[in-house]
Design a protein around this motif. Sequence first.
Motif, PDB file in Angstrom:
ATOM      1  N   LYS A  70      46.062  66.168   6.261  1.00  0.00           N
ATOM      2  CA  LYS A  70      47.258  65.962   7.076  1.00  0.00           C
ATOM      3  C   LYS A  70      46.954  65.087   8.284  1.00  0.00           C
ATOM      4  CE  LYS A  70      49.660  70.109   5.627  1.00  0.00           C
ATOM      5  NZ  LYS A  70      50.176  71.412   6.025  1.00  0.00           N
ATOM      6  N   ARG A  71      45.738  65.199   8.823  1.00  0.00           N
ATOM      7  CA  ARG A  71      45.334  64.335   9.942  1.00  0.00           C
ATOM      8  C   ARG A  71      45.268  62.876   9.488  1.00  0.00           C
ATOM      9  NH1 ARG A  71      42.262  67.049  14.310  1.00  0.00           N
ATOM     10  NH2 ARG A  71      41.129  65.093  14.504  1.00  0.00           N
ATOM     11  N   ILE A  72      44.760  62.654   8.278  1.00  0.00           N
ATOM     12  CA  ILE A  72      44.695  61.293   7.744  1.00  0.00           C
ATOM     13  C   ILE A  72      46.096  60.727   7.568  1.00  0.00           C
ATOM     14  CG2 ILE A  72      44.065  59.943   5.705  1.00  0.00           C
ATOM     15  CD1 ILE A  72      41.629  61.821   5.418  1.00  0.00           C
ATOM     16  N   LEU A  73      47.021  61.556   7.061  1.00  0.00           N
ATOM     17  CA  LEU A  73      48.397  61.094   6.884  1.00  0.00           C
ATOM     18  C   LEU A  73      49.069  60.791   8.219  1.00  0.00           C
ATOM     19  CD1 LEU A  73      49.663  63.416   4.020  1.00  0.00           C
ATOM     20  CD2 LEU A  73      48.927  61.036   3.859  1.00  0.00           C
ATOM     21  N   LEU A  74      48.815  61.629   9.214  1.00  0.00           N
ATOM     22  CA  LEU A  74      49.381  61.364  10.545  1.00  0.00           C
ATOM     23  C   LEU A  74      48.827  60.072  11.135  1.00  0.00           C
ATOM     24  CD1 LEU A  74      49.353  64.951  12.069  1.00  0.00           C
ATOM     25  CD2 LEU A  74      51.369  63.558  11.563  1.00  0.00           C
ATOM     26  N   LEU A  75      47.536  59.828  10.963  1.00  0.00           N
ATOM     27  CA  LEU A  75      46.936  58.590  11.453  1.00  0.00           C
ATOM     28  C   LEU A  75      47.506  57.387  10.713  1.00  0.00           C
ATOM     29  CD1 LEU A  75      44.857  57.227  13.278  1.00  0.00           C
ATOM     30  CD2 LEU A  75      43.169  57.576  11.471  1.00  0.00           C
ATOM     31  N   ARG A  76      47.704  57.531   9.421  1.00  0.00           N
ATOM     32  CA  ARG A  76      48.286  56.450   8.617  1.00  0.00           C
ATOM     33  C   ARG A  76      49.700  56.133   9.103  1.00  0.00           C
ATOM     34  NH1 ARG A  76      50.873  57.350   3.139  1.00  0.00           N
ATOM     35  NH2 ARG A  76      51.273  55.275   2.389  1.00  0.00           N
ATOM     36  N   TRP A  78      50.910  56.731  12.066  1.00  0.00           N
ATOM     37  CA  TRP A  78      50.825  56.152  13.410  1.00  0.00           C
ATOM     38  C   TRP A  78      50.465  54.669  13.338  1.00  0.00           C
ATOM     39  CZ3 TRP A  78      46.782  53.851  16.059  1.00  0.00           C
ATOM     40  CH2 TRP A  78      47.036  53.574  17.394  1.00  0.00           C
ATOM     41  N   ILE A  79      49.486  54.333  12.480  1.00  0.00           N
ATOM     42  CA  ILE A  79      49.070  52.929  12.357  1.00  0.00           C
ATOM     43  C   ILE A  79      50.243  52.081  11.888  1.00  0.00           C
ATOM     44  CG2 ILE A  79      47.627  51.349  11.008  1.00  0.00           C
ATOM     45  CD1 ILE A  79      45.429  53.483  11.135  1.00  0.00           C
ATOM     46  N   LYS A  80      50.992  52.586  10.907  1.00  0.00           N
ATOM     47  CA  LYS A  80      52.132  51.818  10.392  1.00  0.00           C
ATOM     48  C   LYS A  80      53.222  51.648  11.442  1.00  0.00           C
ATOM     49  CE  LYS A  80      55.208  51.398   6.529  1.00  0.00           C
ATOM     50  NZ  LYS A  80      55.561  51.815   5.200  1.00  0.00           N
ATOM     51  N   SER A  81      53.398  52.633  12.325  1.00  0.00           N
ATOM     52  CA  SER A  81      54.439  52.526  13.342  1.00  0.00           C
ATOM     53  C   SER A  81      54.025  51.633  14.505  1.00  0.00           C
ATOM     54  CB  SER A  81      54.814  53.911  13.864  1.00  0.00           C
ATOM     55  OG  SER A  81      53.720  54.496  14.545  1.00  0.00           O
ATOM     56  N   VAL A  82      52.723  51.463  14.731  1.00  0.00           N
ATOM     57  CA  VAL A  82      52.252  50.667  15.868  1.00  0.00           C
ATOM     58  C   VAL A  82      51.927  49.231  15.464  1.00  0.00           C
ATOM     59  CG1 VAL A  82      50.407  50.455  17.574  1.00  0.00           C
ATOM     60  CG2 VAL A  82      51.413  52.673  17.100  1.00  0.00           C
ATOM     61  N   ILE A  83      51.331  49.061  14.294  1.00  0.00           N
ATOM     62  CA  ILE A  83      50.880  47.747  13.845  1.00  0.00           C
ATOM     63  C   ILE A  83      51.806  47.252  12.744  1.00  0.00           C
ATOM     64  CG2 ILE A  83      48.964  46.475  12.835  1.00  0.00           C
ATOM     65  CD1 ILE A  83      47.109  48.635  13.963  1.00  0.00           C
ATOM     66  N   ALA A  84      52.299  46.042  12.886  1.00  0.00           N
ATOM     67  CA  ALA A  84      53.170  45.453  11.859  1.00  0.00           C
ATOM     68  C   ALA A  84      52.292  44.972  10.709  1.00  0.00           C
ATOM     69  CB  ALA A  84      53.965  44.301  12.444  1.00  0.00           C
TER      70      ALA A  84
END
Length: 87
Positions: A70-76, A78-84
């Motif tokens: 679940k931590r990996i999914l949350l990081l994924r 977050w990355i998608k929401s911050v980086i285009a």
Amino acid sequence: MKDKILILAFCIVSISCSNRTYFTEETENPVFKPNTVFKSNEDMSSPKFEHFIAKYQLDTIFHGETDEFKRILLLRHWIKSVIAIND
């Protein structure tokens, strides 16, 4: 009765496996290139990482989640929401 079935099954398996012909196919695989960019681990106590953690508020991404997947999914997410990312 069980012995006859076992012998029959063994005979069928041995006959079906004995007449197979196998071929090998030569392929041109790419040459192995070892990783020379990342030779060691980063020091997470470095001041540049402290600035990075404070800038992007990385300590708030996981919200106290203990499950690693679940931590990996949350990081994924977050990355998608911050980086285009254009696929």
